[in-house]
Write an enzyme that holds these catalytic residues in place. Sequence first.
Site, PDB file in Angstrom:
ATOM      1  N   ARG A 158      -9.413   1.552   8.531  1.00  0.00           N
ATOM      2  CA  ARG A 158      -8.988   0.218   8.938  1.00  0.00           C
ATOM      3  C   ARG A 158     -10.089  -0.516   9.694  1.00  0.00           C
ATOM      4  O   ARG A 158      -9.881  -1.659  10.074  1.00  0.00           O
ATOM      5  CB  ARG A 158      -7.789   0.347   9.862  1.00  0.00           C
ATOM      6  CG  ARG A 158      -6.471  -0.087   9.197  1.00  0.00           C
ATOM      7  CD  ARG A 158      -5.405   0.098  10.230  1.00  0.00           C
ATOM      8  NE  ARG A 158      -4.184  -0.594   9.992  1.00  0.00           N
ATOM      9  CZ  ARG A 158      -3.102  -0.043   9.473  1.00  0.00           C
ATOM     10  NH1 ARG A 158      -3.135   1.182   9.004  1.00  0.00           N
ATOM     11  NH2 ARG A 158      -1.988  -0.728   9.389  1.00  0.00           N
TER      12      ARG A 158
ATOM     13  N   ARG B  37      11.520  -1.842  10.697  1.00  0.00           N
ATOM     14  CA  ARG B  37      10.486  -1.137  11.442  1.00  0.00           C
ATOM     15  C   ARG B  37      10.235  -1.916  12.715  1.00  0.00           C
ATOM     16  O   ARG B  37      10.163  -3.137  12.682  1.00  0.00           O
ATOM     17  CB  ARG B  37       9.206  -1.106  10.595  1.00  0.00           C
ATOM     18  CG  ARG B  37       8.714   0.280  10.311  1.00  0.00           C
ATOM     19  CD  ARG B  37       7.563   0.241   9.364  1.00  0.00           C
ATOM     20  NE  ARG B  37       6.321  -0.159  10.015  1.00  0.00           N
ATOM     21  CZ  ARG B  37       5.128  -0.059   9.436  1.00  0.00           C
ATOM     22  NH1 ARG B  37       5.037   0.423   8.214  1.00  0.00           N
ATOM     23  NH2 ARG B  37       4.042  -0.429  10.061  1.00  0.00           N
TER      24      ARG B  37
ATOM     25  N   LYS C 255       0.827  -1.218   0.000  1.00  0.00           N
ATOM     26  CA  LYS C 255       0.000   0.000   0.000  1.00  0.00           C
ATOM     27  C   LYS C 255       0.854   1.258   0.000  1.00  0.00           C
ATOM     28  O   LYS C 255       0.593   2.188  -0.732  1.00  0.00           O
ATOM     29  CB  LYS C 255      -0.886   0.065   1.258  1.00  0.00           C
ATOM     30  CG  LYS C 255      -1.976  -0.952   1.333  1.00  0.00           C
ATOM     31  CD  LYS C 255      -2.929  -0.653   2.496  1.00  0.00           C
ATOM     32  CE  LYS C 255      -2.244  -0.619   3.851  1.00  0.00           C
ATOM     33  NZ  LYS C 255      -1.740  -1.909   4.328  1.00  0.00           N
TER      34      LYS C 255
HETATM   35  P1  AMP Z   1       0.886   1.174   9.040  1.00  0.00           P
HETATM   36  O1  AMP Z   1       2.142   1.934   8.795  1.00  0.00           O
HETATM   37  O2  AMP Z   1      -0.263   1.628   8.173  1.00  0.00           O
HETATM   38  O3  AMP Z   1       1.088  -0.325   8.997  1.00  0.00           O
HETATM   39  O4  AMP Z   1       0.437   1.527  10.548  1.00  0.00           O
HETATM   40  C1  AMP Z   1       1.265   1.219  11.650  1.00  0.00           C
HETATM   41  C2  AMP Z   1       0.427   1.133  12.927  1.00  0.00           C
HETATM   42  O5  AMP Z   1      -0.221   2.396  13.178  1.00  0.00           O
HETATM   43  C3  AMP Z   1      -0.714   0.119  12.882  1.00  0.00           C
HETATM   44  O6  AMP Z   1      -0.278  -1.206  13.205  1.00  0.00           O
HETATM   45  C4  AMP Z   1      -1.673   0.692  13.936  1.00  0.00           C
HETATM   46  O7  AMP Z   1      -1.203   0.426  15.246  1.00  0.00           O
HETATM   47  C5  AMP Z   1      -1.537   2.187  13.694  1.00  0.00           C
HETATM   48  N1  AMP Z   1      -2.505   2.691  12.677  1.00  0.00           N
HETATM   49  C6  AMP Z   1      -2.221   3.202  11.446  1.00  0.00           C
HETATM   50  N2  AMP Z   1      -3.346   3.553  10.802  1.00  0.00           N
HETATM   51  C7  AMP Z   1      -4.372   3.248  11.635  1.00  0.00           C
HETATM   52  C8  AMP Z   1      -5.799   3.351  11.536  1.00  0.00           C
HETATM   53  N3  AMP Z   1      -6.396   3.836  10.434  1.00  0.00           N
HETATM   54  N4  AMP Z   1      -6.542   2.932  12.596  1.00  0.00           N
HETATM   55  C9  AMP Z   1      -5.963   2.445  13.716  1.00  0.00           C
HETATM   56  N5  AMP Z   1      -4.633   2.309  13.878  1.00  0.00           N
HETATM   57  C10 AMP Z   1      -3.838   2.705  12.845  1.00  0.00           C
END
Ligand code: AMP
Length: 212
Positions: free
Chosen positions: A84, A151, A9
């Site tokens: 999400r 990460r 993504k």
């Molecule tokens: P990502 O980089 O999109 O994988 O996001 C990393 C972390 O941020 C996720 O595992 C969640 O803990 C938090 N996070 C990011 N976007 C959301 C969202 N839309 N709703 C809830 N938690 C989020």
Amino acid sequence: MLGPPGAGKGTQAELFARRHHIPRVSTGDILREAVERDTPLGRAARATMAAGALVSDDVMIGIVRERLAQPDAQAGFVLDGFPRTTGQAAALDVLLARRGPLVVVDIVVPEDVLVERLRARRICSRCGANAGPDERALAACARCGGHLVQRSDDSEAVVRERLKTYARATRPLVEFYRDRPTFRSVDGDQPPEAVAAAIEAAVTSVAAGCRA
Ligand code: AMP
């Protein structure tokens, strides 16, 4: 842009945003920056992110509402990592009520491929960019020369939790959107350029449908 962790993504959202001169809005990046800067939001989100769980809908909807009101997002934007949950998706419909169609692209990748991609993923410790295979071989970021690191939530235990969270909270979103004429599914298990071309074609076909 929908899809499980590791579906691509971020990479695809960045490519699409650059090609169309619109901002990429990554809620994960916004939260990581808040954690890095140790703001109240960052302090509240840190433990949730470290556990591979989701930050509350209220907080996330507030962040996105504010971001989409910025001048650079008025002509369009790519959302990466939001919505999400179906609660976030319903709130997004309200936010976009007068702002043109929401195109939903679901990037589909088999789970074993996701686990391997997340295990190998490295990001730049300085600018946060995702490193491609060539950069990983050199252990340096092509954009800024920064060190590449894993990460913190890409460790095996947290990845397992994130995939469970995805299956429980986020996969139902596909059902939420599937019957809309603006929903498209693309095969994410191909080279990034091929995925980008499939996304471009999907968005073009939705736009053509909206004009008809
Ligand atoms: P990502 O980089 O999109 O994988 O996001 C990393 C972390 O941020 C996720 O595992 C969640 O803990 C938090 N996070 C990011 N976007 C959301 C969202 N839309 N709703 C809830 N938690 C989020």
